[in-house]
Design a protein around this motif. Structure first.
Motif, mmCIF file in Angstrom:
data_model
loop_
_atom_site.group_PDB
_atom_site.id
_atom_site.type_symbol
_atom_site.label_atom_id
_atom_site.label_comp_id
_atom_site.label_asym_id
_atom_site.label_seq_id
_atom_site.Cartn_x
_atom_site.Cartn_y
_atom_site.Cartn_z
ATOM 1 N N LEU A 119 65.844 20.063 28.139
ATOM 2 C CA LEU A 119 64.993 19.134 28.893
ATOM 3 C C LEU A 119 64.491 18.008 27.989
ATOM 4 O O LEU A 119 64.431 16.846 28.407
ATOM 5 C CB LEU A 119 63.830 19.869 29.547
ATOM 6 C CG LEU A 119 64.199 20.877 30.626
ATOM 7 C CD1 LEU A 119 62.952 21.585 31.150
ATOM 8 C CD2 LEU A 119 64.969 20.227 31.755
ATOM 9 N N LEU A 132 62.982 14.841 29.917
ATOM 10 C CA LEU A 132 62.373 15.378 31.132
ATOM 11 C C LEU A 132 61.195 16.277 30.774
ATOM 12 O O LEU A 132 61.152 16.867 29.693
ATOM 13 C CB LEU A 132 63.394 16.193 31.934
ATOM 14 C CG LEU A 132 64.564 15.420 32.540
ATOM 15 C CD1 LEU A 132 65.551 16.376 33.182
ATOM 16 C CD2 LEU A 132 64.067 14.401 33.558
ATOM 17 N N GLU A 133 60.262 16.400 31.720
ATOM 18 C CA GLU A 133 59.114 17.284 31.551
ATOM 19 C C GLU A 133 59.554 18.746 31.698
ATOM 20 O O GLU A 133 60.587 19.038 32.302
ATOM 21 C CB GLU A 133 58.041 16.959 32.599
ATOM 22 C CG GLU A 133 57.505 15.541 32.499
ATOM 23 C CD GLU A 133 56.746 15.283 31.207
ATOM 24 O OE1 GLU A 133 56.071 16.202 30.715
ATOM 25 O OE2 GLU A 133 56.845 14.149 30.686
ATOM 26 N N ALA A 181 60.601 20.118 35.225
ATOM 27 C CA ALA A 181 61.654 19.411 35.967
ATOM 28 C C ALA A 181 62.391 20.371 36.885
ATOM 29 O O ALA A 181 62.715 21.500 36.493
ATOM 30 C CB ALA A 181 62.641 18.757 35.006
ATOM 31 N N GLU A 231 66.286 17.030 39.453
ATOM 32 C CA GLU A 231 65.969 16.115 38.355
ATOM 33 C C GLU A 231 66.905 16.362 37.173
ATOM 34 O O GLU A 231 67.401 15.416 36.556
ATOM 35 C CB GLU A 231 64.521 16.301 37.902
ATOM 36 C CG GLU A 231 63.484 15.792 38.878
ATOM 37 C CD GLU A 231 62.082 16.120 38.423
ATOM 38 O OE1 GLU A 231 61.336 15.181 38.111
ATOM 39 O OE2 GLU A 231 61.744 17.328 38.382
ATOM 40 N N ILE A 232 67.144 17.632 36.878
ATOM 41 C CA ILE A 232 68.026 17.973 35.760
ATOM 42 C C ILE A 232 69.460 17.532 36.049
ATOM 43 O O ILE A 232 70.110 16.917 35.200
ATOM 44 C CB ILE A 232 67.959 19.481 35.457
ATOM 45 C CG1 ILE A 232 66.550 19.856 34.982
ATOM 46 C CG2 ILE A 232 69.005 19.876 34.418
ATOM 47 C CD1 ILE A 232 66.299 21.354 34.920
ATOM 48 N N ALA A 260 69.617 13.664 35.825
ATOM 49 C CA ALA A 260 69.519 13.150 34.460
ATOM 50 C C ALA A 260 70.734 13.499 33.615
ATOM 51 O O ALA A 260 71.190 12.705 32.802
ATOM 52 C CB ALA A 260 68.250 13.682 33.791
#
Length: 167
Positions: free
Chosen positions: A12, A17-18, A21, A25-26, A29
């Motif tokens: 992450l 990314l936070e 996530a 989102e993963i 990205a």
């Protein structure tokens, strides 16, 4: 990627990314990249139809095929550092190819699904390509160089009939 995997925090972090996530989102990205995958996911660039301003985040492709010098340079890049985009019309694999460079050193390529979009941004002029994150040589080559492109374009190619966004 399972939250139980011990390498999840590093993965992450490599994608900027936070820790909370979610799967989409993963996937967005990372591009969902795995060896042998027949599909590629990209994060849809942001576009303001009123002003024409646009922003895209993407991972440079082809980093594993660059020189040791390019790998060392990627490791030394810092967030916010400007890089350049260079169309490569004589590229034998794809005449739409666009190089990502630092000075005269070729670091990688713009992912193919973004080529028409990035060409439109280049054609409008005034774009800025900046490093979001440059990961060490120990990172998976696909995750080495995360970039942000800011600029404008007259039309958003992803609004065309060839593209359908996943909801």
């Amino acid at each position: 990627m399972s939250a139980k995997r011990p390498d999840r925090p590093q993965y992450l972090e490599a994608l900027d990314l936070e820790s909370d996530a979610d799967a989409w989102e993963i996937l967005s990205a990372s591009g969902g990249h795995r060896e042998g995958d027949p599909i590629e996911l990209i994060s849809l660039p942001e576009y303001d139809g009123t002003s024409g301003s646009t922003t895209a985040h993407f991972l440079a492709h082809g980093v594993r095929h660059r020189s040791d010098e390019a790998s060392e340079r990627i490791s030394a890049l810092v967030p916010g550092q400007r890089l350049t985009l260079e169309p490569e019309p004589m590229n034998k694999h794809n005449p739409k190819a666009i190089r990502v460079s630092d000075g005269a050193l070729h670091l990688g390529f713009v992912p193919d699904p973004l080529l028409d979009y990035v060409h439109a941004v280049i054609d409008c002029g005034g774009h800025k390509l900046r490093v979001v994150r440059a990961n060490s040589a120990e990172a998976h080559p696909h995750l080495r160089l995360l970039l942000r492109l800011d600029g404008s374009c007259e039309r958003f190619v992803f609004d065309g009939p060839d593209w359908i966004a996943a909801a």
